[in-house]
Write an enzyme that holds these catalytic residues in place. Structure first.
Site, PDB file in Angstrom:
ATOM      1  N   ARG A   1       0.867  -1.184   0.000  1.00  0.00           N
ATOM      2  CA  ARG A   1       0.000   0.000   0.000  1.00  0.00           C
ATOM      3  C   ARG A   1       0.898   1.227   0.000  1.00  0.00           C
ATOM      4  O   ARG A   1       1.876   1.278   0.749  1.00  0.00           O
ATOM      5  CB  ARG A   1      -0.877  -0.029   1.254  1.00  0.00           C
ATOM      6  CG  ARG A   1      -1.885   1.084   1.332  1.00  0.00           C
ATOM      7  CD  ARG A   1      -2.610   1.087   2.675  1.00  0.00           C
ATOM      8  NE  ARG A   1      -2.028   2.070   3.571  1.00  0.00           N
ATOM      9  CZ  ARG A   1      -2.669   2.646   4.583  1.00  0.00           C
ATOM     10  NH1 ARG A   1      -3.930   2.325   4.841  1.00  0.00           N
ATOM     11  NH2 ARG A   1      -2.074   3.530   5.360  1.00  0.00           N
TER      12      ARG A   1
ATOM     13  N   TYR B   1      -3.145  11.555   5.781  1.00  0.00           N
ATOM     14  CA  TYR B   1      -3.439  10.225   6.298  1.00  0.00           C
ATOM     15  C   TYR B   1      -2.412   9.221   5.761  1.00  0.00           C
ATOM     16  O   TYR B   1      -2.077   9.244   4.582  1.00  0.00           O
ATOM     17  CB  TYR B   1      -4.852   9.749   5.901  1.00  0.00           C
ATOM     18  CG  TYR B   1      -4.965   8.279   6.139  1.00  0.00           C
ATOM     19  CD1 TYR B   1      -5.143   7.791   7.426  1.00  0.00           C
ATOM     20  CD2 TYR B   1      -4.739   7.364   5.113  1.00  0.00           C
ATOM     21  CE1 TYR B   1      -5.131   6.441   7.683  1.00  0.00           C
ATOM     22  CE2 TYR B   1      -4.728   6.003   5.358  1.00  0.00           C
ATOM     23  CZ  TYR B   1      -4.924   5.551   6.653  1.00  0.00           C
ATOM     24  OH  TYR B   1      -4.880   4.209   6.898  1.00  0.00           O
TER      25      TYR B   1
ATOM     26  N   ASP C   1      -5.177   3.724  -0.093  1.00  0.00           N
ATOM     27  CA  ASP C   1      -6.317   3.970   0.792  1.00  0.00           C
ATOM     28  C   ASP C   1      -6.732   5.429   0.662  1.00  0.00           C
ATOM     29  O   ASP C   1      -5.962   6.322   1.026  1.00  0.00           O
ATOM     30  CB  ASP C   1      -5.898   3.643   2.237  1.00  0.00           C
ATOM     31  CG  ASP C   1      -7.077   3.578   3.195  1.00  0.00           C
ATOM     32  OD1 ASP C   1      -8.186   4.018   2.809  1.00  0.00           O
ATOM     33  OD2 ASP C   1      -6.895   3.075   4.324  1.00  0.00           O
TER      34      ASP C   1
ATOM     35  N   HIS D   1      -9.266   6.550   2.248  1.00  0.00           N
ATOM     36  CA  HIS D   1      -9.713   6.813   3.618  1.00  0.00           C
ATOM     37  C   HIS D   1     -10.950   7.713   3.708  1.00  0.00           C
ATOM     38  O   HIS D   1     -10.979   8.680   4.483  1.00  0.00           O
ATOM     39  CB  HIS D   1      -8.545   7.364   4.455  1.00  0.00           C
ATOM     40  CG  HIS D   1      -8.526   6.835   5.854  1.00  0.00           C
ATOM     41  ND1 HIS D   1      -9.055   7.520   6.922  1.00  0.00           N
ATOM     42  CD2 HIS D   1      -8.064   5.677   6.363  1.00  0.00           C
ATOM     43  CE1 HIS D   1      -8.915   6.811   8.034  1.00  0.00           C
ATOM     44  NE2 HIS D   1      -8.321   5.677   7.713  1.00  0.00           N
TER      45      HIS D   1
ATOM     46  N   GLU E   1      -8.968   1.664  -1.698  1.00  0.00           N
ATOM     47  CA  GLU E   1      -9.704   1.348  -0.471  1.00  0.00           C
ATOM     48  C   GLU E   1     -10.508   2.554  -0.009  1.00  0.00           C
ATOM     49  O   GLU E   1     -10.022   3.690  -0.102  1.00  0.00           O
ATOM     50  CB  GLU E   1      -8.649   0.954   0.558  1.00  0.00           C
ATOM     51  CG  GLU E   1      -9.152   0.722   1.939  1.00  0.00           C
ATOM     52  CD  GLU E   1      -7.983   0.320   2.837  1.00  0.00           C
ATOM     53  OE1 GLU E   1      -6.999  -0.271   2.342  1.00  0.00           O
ATOM     54  OE2 GLU E   1      -8.054   0.615   4.036  1.00  0.00           O
TER      55      GLU E   1
ATOM     56  N   GLU F   1     -13.747  -1.470   6.381  1.00  0.00           N
ATOM     57  CA  GLU F   1     -13.067  -1.616   7.668  1.00  0.00           C
ATOM     58  C   GLU F   1     -13.888  -1.057   8.825  1.00  0.00           C
ATOM     59  O   GLU F   1     -13.684  -1.464   9.963  1.00  0.00           O
ATOM     60  CB  GLU F   1     -11.657  -1.001   7.628  1.00  0.00           C
ATOM     61  CG  GLU F   1     -11.629   0.497   7.442  1.00  0.00           C
ATOM     62  CD  GLU F   1     -10.211   1.058   7.335  1.00  0.00           C
ATOM     63  OE1 GLU F   1      -9.398   0.459   6.619  1.00  0.00           O
ATOM     64  OE2 GLU F   1      -9.938   2.077   7.967  1.00  0.00           O
TER      65      GLU F   1
ATOM     66  N   ARG G   1     -13.727  -5.611   3.511  1.00  0.00           N
ATOM     67  CA  ARG G   1     -12.725  -5.447   4.561  1.00  0.00           C
ATOM     68  C   ARG G   1     -13.258  -5.621   5.978  1.00  0.00           C
ATOM     69  O   ARG G   1     -12.508  -5.486   6.948  1.00  0.00           O
ATOM     70  CB  ARG G   1     -12.064  -4.069   4.421  1.00  0.00           C
ATOM     71  CG  ARG G   1     -11.162  -4.020   3.209  1.00  0.00           C
ATOM     72  CD  ARG G   1     -10.538  -2.677   2.981  1.00  0.00           C
ATOM     73  NE  ARG G   1      -9.862  -2.088   4.116  1.00  0.00           N
ATOM     74  CZ  ARG G   1      -8.723  -2.529   4.630  1.00  0.00           C
ATOM     75  NH1 ARG G   1      -8.123  -3.568   4.104  1.00  0.00           N
ATOM     76  NH2 ARG G   1      -8.184  -1.909   5.670  1.00  0.00           N
TER      77      ARG G   1
ATOM     78  N   GLU H   1      -4.351  -7.216   5.168  1.00  0.00           N
ATOM     79  CA  GLU H   1      -3.519  -6.065   5.532  1.00  0.00           C
ATOM     80  C   GLU H   1      -2.599  -6.438   6.691  1.00  0.00           C
ATOM     81  O   GLU H   1      -3.010  -7.140   7.612  1.00  0.00           O
ATOM     82  CB  GLU H   1      -4.411  -4.881   5.952  1.00  0.00           C
ATOM     83  CG  GLU H   1      -3.624  -3.626   6.302  1.00  0.00           C
ATOM     84  CD  GLU H   1      -4.524  -2.440   6.644  1.00  0.00           C
ATOM     85  OE1 GLU H   1      -5.716  -2.652   6.948  1.00  0.00           O
ATOM     86  OE2 GLU H   1      -4.030  -1.308   6.611  1.00  0.00           O
TER      87      GLU H   1
ATOM     88  N   TRP I   1     -12.162  12.053   8.405  1.00  0.00           N
ATOM     89  CA  TRP I   1     -10.732  11.821   8.560  1.00  0.00           C
ATOM     90  C   TRP I   1     -10.336  10.556   7.835  1.00  0.00           C
ATOM     91  O   TRP I   1     -11.048   9.574   7.823  1.00  0.00           O
ATOM     92  CB  TRP I   1     -10.347  11.695  10.040  1.00  0.00           C
ATOM     93  CG  TRP I   1      -8.890  11.331  10.152  1.00  0.00           C
ATOM     94  CD1 TRP I   1      -7.819  12.161   9.909  1.00  0.00           C
ATOM     95  CD2 TRP I   1      -8.350  10.048  10.462  1.00  0.00           C
ATOM     96  NE1 TRP I   1      -6.647  11.459  10.055  1.00  0.00           N
ATOM     97  CE2 TRP I   1      -6.945  10.162  10.379  1.00  0.00           C
ATOM     98  CE3 TRP I   1      -8.919   8.813  10.782  1.00  0.00           C
ATOM     99  CZ2 TRP I   1      -6.089   9.093  10.626  1.00  0.00           C
ATOM    100  CZ3 TRP I   1      -8.075   7.753  11.015  1.00  0.00           C
ATOM    101  CH2 TRP I   1      -6.671   7.890  10.949  1.00  0.00           C
TER     102      TRP I   1
HETATM  103  O1  EZ4 Z   1      -7.313   4.432   9.927  1.00  0.00           O
HETATM  104  O2  EZ4 Z   1      -7.081   1.403  11.780  1.00  0.00           O
HETATM  105  O3  EZ4 Z   1      -6.399   0.574   6.272  1.00  0.00           O
HETATM  106  N1  EZ4 Z   1      -6.134   0.970   7.344  1.00  0.00           N
HETATM  107  C1  EZ4 Z   1      -6.672   2.061   7.928  1.00  0.00           C
HETATM  108  C2  EZ4 Z   1      -6.230   2.368   9.339  1.00  0.00           C
HETATM  109  C3  EZ4 Z   1      -7.349   3.044  10.117  1.00  0.00           C
HETATM  110  C4  EZ4 Z   1      -7.202   2.764  11.587  1.00  0.00           C
HETATM  111  C5  EZ4 Z   1      -8.387   3.309  12.358  1.00  0.00           C
HETATM  112  O4  EZ4 Z   1      -8.413   2.831  13.660  1.00  0.00           O
HETATM  113  O5  EZ4 Z   1      -7.439   2.739   7.312  1.00  0.00           O
HETATM  114  O6  EZ4 Z   1      -5.089   3.175   9.326  1.00  0.00           O
HETATM  115 CO    CO Z   2      -8.142   1.791   5.545  1.00  0.00          CO
END
Ligand code: EZ4
Ligand code: CO
Length: 402
Positions: free
Chosen positions: A147, A159, A210, A212, A236, A262, A283, A339, A402
């Site tokens: 990743r 992030y 990701d 995010h 992701e 996730e 996920r 992961e 976030w």
């Molecule tokens: O932000 O696990 O793919 N992994 C992620 C992580 C999440 C944290 C949140 O608790 O997106 O970094």
């Molecule tokens: Co993630």
């Protein structure tokens, strides 16, 4: 056989973990991960006040009945706190059943479908050059899938980019830090990042990214399209998935594979996404989605639509959850990828475990149960410390994802 005692162990060997230990009248015990990043003590209270008293005296071998009792019996279904608490008990009961049978949990699930779980590691850098270096380093370490996250010029924090190389921990001690976000900058720089990375690593490495939850559906579609030349394994969390339909729009515009889930905690969170084949990887993971018992249902449902697993495995998922994920991944027929963010040496010392990284894969030996324990004496030396994930704001001060 009866459940005699359930201990809830909170420890902070660098970061917080909540662990359930179910002790039976036969002297066998099982472990479950109950860690919900930034909301740890809510799960602790849920277990302590509302779950543990109801389970004392029950037969720990009745995993399914206990799962249904905690899910249906709460009246208030689903939600991350509830489903994490249920997951922790469920994992511990599978661990116990494995120890009773003198078999690994993967044997109880149906045996091995593969020798190991292909994992993806986290390469990140403050800028593109650093990110490329980190990717090459991961390749040298044997990772087949990587990743990639990079700092964005003009943004103070991004992030996925840690303070130190090789370890990324988003939660910070104290109250939630605030971070700025700028979608336009991110969309402009990310294709360039992957152009450089693909050129450096060659054609074989699987590359992941990701987003995010930062993008709207049409922005996610733009990103997916712009990354097509670099053949990503997945994007992701392209957009938040409360509205599962929104993935249809992304799908209509790009062939870049999509992964999500996730933050999901139940099969209902992925129902439409799977049924309409709007994503390629799911996920939802064992600790946050009701344990092995429930995630198995999600995986079986996903298999009908050729959706594969790609479980969350960040540092806030304890080695107990990772041990469960390795057992699960060795069995599950529609495994995709796992992961892996390695834990700190101190966390590994608190949770001695059997699984290990070998040439891009996670493997484990034929050991009873989940193959993980907790050193309670060491754990006790590191009491809980309040910590939060950051929050994000746009340039004008509006709250963002976030
Ligand atoms: O932000 O696990 O793919 N992994 C992620 C992580 C999440 C944290 C949140 O608790 O997106 O970094
Ligand atoms: Co993630």
């Amino acid at each position: 056989m009866k459940i005699e005692r359930i201990d809830i162990i909170v420890t902070c060997p660098g970061r917080n973990f909540v662990t359930v230990k179910v002790v039976t009248s036969d002297g066998v015990h099982g472990l479950g991960d109950a860690t919900l990043n930034g909301r740890e003590l809510a799960v602790h209270a849920y277990l302590q006040e509302h779950v543990v008293p109801c389970l004392i005296g029950r037969d720990p071998r009745n995993i399914e009945d206990i799962w249904q009792y905690l899910y249906r019996g709460a009246y208030w279904r689903r939600g991350p706190v509830t489903m994490t608490a249920i997951a922790a008990i469920d994992m511990a009961l599978w661990d116990i059943k494995g120890k009773l049978a003198d078999m690994p949990v993967y044997q109880l699930l149906g045996g091995k479908s593969r020798d190991g779980l292909m994992v993806y590691g986290h390469a990140n850098g403050r800028d593109h050059a650093e990110a490329v270096d980190a990717v090459l380093k991961h390749q040298e370490e044997g990772y087949k899938a990587i990743r990639v996250q990079s700092g964005v010029p003009g943004l103070e924090k991004t992030y996925g980019v840690g303070k130190t190389q090789g370890y990324y921990e988003p939660a910070e001690k104290g109250l939630p830090p605030e971070e700025p976000w700028d979608t336009a900058l991110y969309l402009r720089h990310t294709p360039e990042l992957f152009r450089k990375v693909r050129e450096a690593v060659g054609p074989d490495a699987h590359l992941l990214h990701d987003a995010h939850h930062r993008l709207t559906p049409i922005e996610a579609a733009q990103l997916g399209k712009s990354l097509e030349p670099y053949r990503l394994f997945w994007i992701e969390d392209a957009t938040p998935a409360e509205n599962q339909e929104s993935f249809r729009l992304i799908r209509q515009h790009t062939t870049t594979p999509l992964a999500v889930g996730e933050v999901f905690n139940a099969i209902w969170d992925c129902n439409q996404l799977i049924r309409e084949q709007l994503v390629d990887y799911i996920r939802a993971t064992i600790v946050h989605a009701g344990g092995i018992t429930h995630v198995r249902r999600i995986a079986d449902y996903a298999a009908m639509y050729q959706v594969r697993t790609g479980f969350h495995g960040a540092t806030d998922l304890s080695p107990v959850c990772m041990a469960a994920a390795v057992n699960f991944g060795l069995w599950v027929p529609n495994f995709g990828i796992q992961e892996l963010m390695p834990h700190s040496p101190l966390t590994d010392a608190v949770f001695p475990h059997n699984y290990r990284f070998e040439q891009g894969y996670l493997v484990m030996d034929e050991v009873p149960g989940l193959g993980v324990e907790i050193d309670e004496t060491l754990a006790a030396q590191y009491p809980y410390e309040r910590a939060y994930l950051p929050v994000a704001r746009l340039r004008d001060g509006s709250m963002w994802n976030w």
